[in-house]
Design a protein around this motif. Structure first.
Motif, PDB file in Angstrom:
ATOM      1  N   LYS A  78      30.782  26.033  45.283  1.00 26.10           N
ATOM      2  CA  LYS A  78      29.461  26.918  44.757  1.00 26.10           C
ATOM      3  C   LYS A  78      29.304  26.233  43.705  1.00 26.10           C
ATOM      4  N   TRP A  79      29.865  26.417  42.002  1.00 20.01           N
ATOM      5  CA  TRP A  79      29.245  25.549  41.790  1.00 20.01           C
ATOM      6  C   TRP A  79      28.909  24.402  40.658  1.00 20.01           C
ATOM      7  N   ASN A 127      34.147  30.103  44.662  1.00 25.84           N
ATOM      8  CA  ASN A 127      33.575  29.337  43.862  1.00 25.84           C
ATOM      9  C   ASN A 127      33.186  28.705  42.795  1.00 25.84           C
ATOM     10  N   LYS A 149      37.295  32.594  34.312  1.00 26.25           N
ATOM     11  CA  LYS A 149      35.616  32.819  34.163  1.00 26.25           C
ATOM     12  C   LYS A 149      35.070  31.373  34.135  1.00 26.25           C
ATOM     13  N   ASN A 150      33.887  31.640  34.832  1.00 25.90           N
ATOM     14  CA  ASN A 150      32.530  30.958  34.689  1.00 25.90           C
ATOM     15  C   ASN A 150      30.828  31.882  34.142  1.00 25.90           C
ATOM     16  N   THR A 168      37.552  31.659  42.362  1.00 20.68           N
ATOM     17  CA  THR A 168      38.287  31.186  43.057  1.00 20.68           C
ATOM     18  C   THR A 168      37.608  29.347  43.861  1.00 20.68           C
ATOM     19  N   ASP A 206      30.082  35.609  34.209  1.00 16.50           N
ATOM     20  CA  ASP A 206      30.484  36.461  34.574  1.00 16.50           C
ATOM     21  C   ASP A 206      31.153  36.334  35.861  1.00 16.50           C
ATOM     22  N   GLU A 207      31.723  35.157  36.491  1.00 16.27           N
ATOM     23  CA  GLU A 207      32.034  35.351  38.023  1.00 16.27           C
ATOM     24  C   GLU A 207      33.444  34.424  37.880  1.00 16.27           C
ATOM     25  N   ASP A 208      34.191  34.979  38.600  1.00 17.82           N
ATOM     26  CA  ASP A 208      36.188  34.895  38.454  1.00 17.82           C
ATOM     27  C   ASP A 208      36.516  33.299  39.212  1.00 17.82           C
ATOM     28  N   ARG A 238      45.456  34.885  41.198  1.00 19.89           N
ATOM     29  CA  ARG A 238      43.897  34.961  39.839  1.00 19.89           C
ATOM     30  C   ARG A 238      44.904  35.143  38.946  1.00 19.89           C
TER      31      ARG A 238
END
Length: 287
Positions: A249-250, A246, A236-237, A243, A239-241, A13
């Motif tokens: 998860k999203w 992630n 980013k989404n 990955t 505050d989350e980078d 990233r």
């Protein structure tokens, strides 16, 4: 810690972000040069400049031919996955873009799995602006070859092969059609007379230009640009980078309580239903 060890610990990233920052800085410098050149051209040859501008405005924006199964306004978008999937992943990429290559090498397996599970419907915009800044034909020829692969039902597989074998940004290897045709041999069933003719004849050159014009008019100025259900998630989404974990998860959070789609073989689907197309996730116009 030595510099060598520190370099080894850089994440994919971080490399993506650094490469994207370089591209954006280059784009800003290029725009300044273009503006300066345009002003000088107006002063020196106003009439000639007016003719050039008028010619640019008169160029057709609707391609005369588009790859099979493409969707959206003027059929500029390549769909991958189940058209009735509950979430739409929108991706803008250039075949020569090194940050796109880093992104794909880290995320393509996860995206493929999400598509095959019926969780996302990917809308791919194959842009080609790097040819303008670095000269060459690799972006355009690569984009056309991807359109040819879409005709053959192998867009996703060939897309993944191109990014796994992406040359350095300054190396216009994809400008050589023989290189693209050789890479197509890695995709079972793609190396056919029809595909070779499509690549060699630049069958979708007008479509490639129209996709880039659409990107130029959008609010997005760099690649990769990635959105989930219309919301930017790269890098980013909130505050989350981003990955791979992630991203899963999203998507799962967005899909909670919704039925999954039914994907076709190898991530390819027939023409989508209107409800799942980019009519619900249009490209934003530049302000």
């Amino acid at each position: 810690m030595s510099e060598k060890n520190r370099e080894g610990k850089r994440t994919a990233r971080e490399r993506m972000l650094e490469q994207r920052a370089v591209e954006e800085a280059t784009s800003r410098r290029r725009k300044k040069l273009i503006v300066g050149g345009a002003v000088l051209a107006v002063i020196v040859a106003a009439v000639a400049t007016g003719v050039v501008v008028q010619n640019q405005r008169s160029k057709p924006e609707t391609p005369t031919a588009a790859p099979a199964g493409t969707i959206g306004d003027k059929n500029l978008v390549v769909p991958v996955g189940a058209s009735n999937a509950p979430s739409v992943l929108t991706v803008y990429e250039d075949p020569r873009c090194p940050a796109c290559g880093i992104f794909e090498r880290e995320f393509s397996a996860t995206i493929d799995q999400l598509e095959d599970a019926g969780k996302i419907y990917t809308n791919a915009h194959v842009v080609s602006f790097i040819d303008r800044s670095l000269q060459g034909k690799g972006s355009k020829n690569g984009a056309n070859a991807l359109g040819c692969a879409q005709d053959a039902g192998h867009f996703r597989d060939f897309h993944d092969v191109l990014y796994r074998n992406q040359p350095d940004e300054t190396n216009d290897a994809f400008g050589n059609k023989a290189v693209l045709l050789n890479l197509a041999k890695q995709v079972n069933g793609l190396d056919t007379p029809e595909f070779r003719a499509c690549v060699n004849d630049n069958k979708y050159g007008g479509w490639v230009s129209a996709v880039q014009q659409d990107f130029d008019r959008s609010s997005y100025k760099s690649t990769p640009t990635v959105l989930l259900n219309g919301k930017p998630i790269y890098p980013k989404n909130g505050d989350e980078d981003i990955t791979p974990a992630n991203l899963v998860k999203w998507v799962d959070a967005a899909n909670q309580g919704k039925p999954l789609g039914t994907a076709g073989s190898n991530g390819q689907t027939p023409a989508p239903t209107a409800a799942a197309s980019e009519a619900n996730n249009p490209s934003p116009a530049a302000g």
